[in-house]
Design an enzyme around this catalytic site. Structure first.
Site, mmCIF file in Angstrom:
data_model
loop_
_atom_site.group_PDB
_atom_site.id
_atom_site.type_symbol
_atom_site.label_atom_id
_atom_site.label_comp_id
_atom_site.label_asym_id
_atom_site.label_seq_id
_atom_site.Cartn_x
_atom_site.Cartn_y
_atom_site.Cartn_z
ATOM 1 C CB SER A 145 62.497 17.673 0.728
ATOM 2 O OG SER A 145 62.573 18.981 0.194
ATOM 3 C CE1 TYR A 155 66.058 19.023 5.230
ATOM 4 C CE2 TYR A 155 65.702 19.626 2.935
ATOM 5 C CZ TYR A 155 65.206 19.292 4.181
ATOM 6 O OH TYR A 155 63.836 19.214 4.366
#
Length: 258
Positions: A145, A155
């Site tokens: 990501s 995350y």
């Protein structure tokens, strides 16, 4: 269900029941790859398998597994490493975001997410890398990501690990006939935000189409690119984040969290 052996290449996709994973499965089926579809929800997996086998005349094996469970993860790793049923393309896509910040979250929830986002990628990439190197061919795609280039919770940290890990594995496999690509998307129009229970942030132009995203990634895989960043807007953002001082990145992350 177990798919019979064919002469077509086989792709194993984790998190294949929805979103980017489903799109990878669809486009790989369109490229005439047989499929091994991995996710937690058998009903949704069966529906995806039926859709893709009917539409593209490929075979689709369904493998139900929660990748935060080490026993289930090992079952998937064993399938990846099976010399009698070789996997030619591995797509490590499974993952999810979380609504709560790190310190407001239960540590057990954080550990489960960590296992899916990082440990599963490590274990399955190892299984694939060993057998693919022996065969002298193969493709590994790890879905990371743009969040990995910023500093925003666990995350973000997990995705930074996925990108760096993929770069290191690509170097280790250089010249072997096996490629590794880290896909680093930004905001993408899938179920991700809804399933995480978070709002849809940012203006419309920042949102990527999953069909184009996966198509561009597979083109990068074909070219042997190690890091694939889809979308001109995110290429520009990542380029900037690579040169901006980390103190600036951290300040910006604090403002976003507030």
């Amino acid at each position: 269900m177990t798919a019979p052996r064919t002469t077509r290449p086989t792709a194993l996709v984790t998190g294949a029941s929805a979103g980017i994973g489903h799109e990878f499965a669809r486009q790989l089926a369109a490229r005439q790859h047989d499929l091994v579809l991995v996710a937690r929800d058998r009903e949704r997996l069966d529906a995806v398998a039926a859709e893709l086998t009917s539409r593209y005349a490929v075979t689709a094996e369904v493998l139900v597994a929660d990748l935060s469970d080490r026993s289930a993860l090992q079952t998937v790793a064993d399938r990846v490493a099976d010399p009698e049923r070789p996997v030619d393309v591995l797509v490590n896509n499974a993952g999810y975001g979380q609504r709560r910040s790190f310190l407001r979250n239960d540590v057990a929830v954080e550990e489960a997410a960590f296992d899916v986002l990082t440990r599963a990628v490590l274990v399955l990439s190892h299984a694939a890398g060993v057998v693919m190197r022996e065969r002298g061919r193969g493709r590994i795609v790890n879905v990371s990501s743009v969040a990995g280039f910023i500093a925003s919770g666990s995350y973000s940290a997990a995705k930074a690990w996925v990108t760096t890990f993929s770069e290191g594995l690509a170097s280790e496999l250089a010249g072997s006939g096996v490629t590794v690509t880290a896909l680093c998307p930004g905001f993408t129009n899938t179920e991700f935000q809804q399933r995480a229970g978070i709002s849809k942030p940012g203006p419309d132009f920042m949102w990527l189409d999953p069909t184009r995203l996966v198509s561009d990634c597979l083109d990068d895989v074909d070219k042997g690119r190690v890091v694939s960043v889809p979308g001109l807007q995110y290429k520009a953002i990542v380029g900037l984040l690579r040169v901006v001082p980390r103190s600036v990145v951290r300040r910006r992350a604090r403002l976003v969290r507030r």
